[in-house]
Design a protein around this motif. Sequence first.
Motif, PDB file in Angstrom:
ATOM      1  N   LYS A 114     -16.881  14.481   4.152  1.00 38.11           N
ATOM      2  CA  LYS A 114     -16.656  13.049   4.366  1.00 38.11           C
ATOM      3  C   LYS A 114     -17.998  12.437   4.693  1.00 38.11           C
ATOM      4  O   LYS A 114     -18.971  13.148   4.929  1.00 38.11           O
ATOM      5  N   LYS A 115     -18.025  11.119   4.745  1.00 33.60           N
ATOM      6  CA  LYS A 115     -19.266  10.445   5.094  1.00 33.60           C
ATOM      7  C   LYS A 115     -19.068   9.497   6.268  1.00 33.60           C
ATOM      8  O   LYS A 115     -18.033   8.860   6.378  1.00 33.60           O
ATOM      9  N   ILE A 116     -20.075   9.439   7.105  1.00 26.32           N
ATOM     10  CA  ILE A 116     -20.203   8.394   8.106  1.00 26.32           C
ATOM     11  C   ILE A 116     -21.543   7.749   7.783  1.00 26.32           C
ATOM     12  O   ILE A 116     -22.588   8.410   7.867  1.00 26.32           O
ATOM     13  N   ASP A 117     -21.475   6.503   7.348  1.00 28.05           N
ATOM     14  CA  ASP A 117     -22.658   5.816   6.820  1.00 28.05           C
ATOM     15  C   ASP A 117     -23.228   6.671   5.687  1.00 28.05           C
ATOM     16  O   ASP A 117     -22.494   7.012   4.776  1.00 28.05           O
ATOM     17  N   SER A 118     -24.488   7.074   5.762  1.00 29.00           N
ATOM     18  CA  SER A 118     -25.087   7.860   4.674  1.00 29.00           C
ATOM     19  C   SER A 118     -25.090   9.355   4.974  1.00 29.00           C
ATOM     20  O   SER A 118     -25.619  10.149   4.203  1.00 29.00           O
ATOM     21  N   THR A 119     -24.482   9.754   6.092  1.00 32.23           N
ATOM     22  CA  THR A 119     -24.494  11.162   6.506  1.00 32.23           C
ATOM     23  C   THR A 119     -23.249  11.887   6.016  1.00 32.23           C
ATOM     24  O   THR A 119     -22.131  11.418   6.215  1.00 32.23           O
ATOM     25  N   PHE A 120     -23.456  13.048   5.412  1.00 34.38           N
ATOM     26  CA  PHE A 120     -22.343  13.887   4.982  1.00 34.38           C
ATOM     27  C   PHE A 120     -21.882  14.754   6.147  1.00 34.38           C
ATOM     28  O   PHE A 120     -22.690  15.394   6.821  1.00 34.38           O
ATOM     29  N   ILE A 121     -20.574  14.745   6.376  1.00 32.81           N
ATOM     30  CA  ILE A 121     -19.950  15.548   7.430  1.00 32.81           C
ATOM     31  C   ILE A 121     -19.166  16.650   6.723  1.00 32.81           C
ATOM     32  O   ILE A 121     -18.333  16.362   5.859  1.00 32.81           O
TER      33      ILE A 121
END
Length: 149
Positions: free
Chosen positions: A115-122
Amino acid sequence: KFLDFEFIGFGGYLDIDAYFKKKTFKNERDKISKRIKIHKKMRNKLFKLLKKSKSKNKIFVFHYPSLGAFDIIRDKKDNPMNGKSSGVRFFKEAIKKYKPKLVLCGHMHEYQGVKKIDSTFIINPGDAEKGKYTVVDIQDKKIKVKFIK
């Protein structure tokens, strides 16, 4: 550190945000007050650790998920936590402020994916006990992810 990436791990027991809203502690102010203080102390510890890092290529490794990614509890309907978030709010704050390239998290066995939070991949690698895992390949500052089910 690996190549130009800095791995920053943060773990240990931590009460999830939803825990503070449980009716169990409604009349136990001393107990919940102590837990909130510990929670704030952990938040400060994480942000102090992150502030020291000078790397632009951070990878966070958290046991618990961030609020908003792989955090909804899916359990028996009689579980009072069913449908609530197990995410940690200050992890999301750290992701938004420090913008790591990647976040690896776990705790929630029912999830596997990205998933993404802003441009960060989780990334939650999945439940290893059920043969699930994730291979993260880092080459030339590029990150490739492969999920094994």
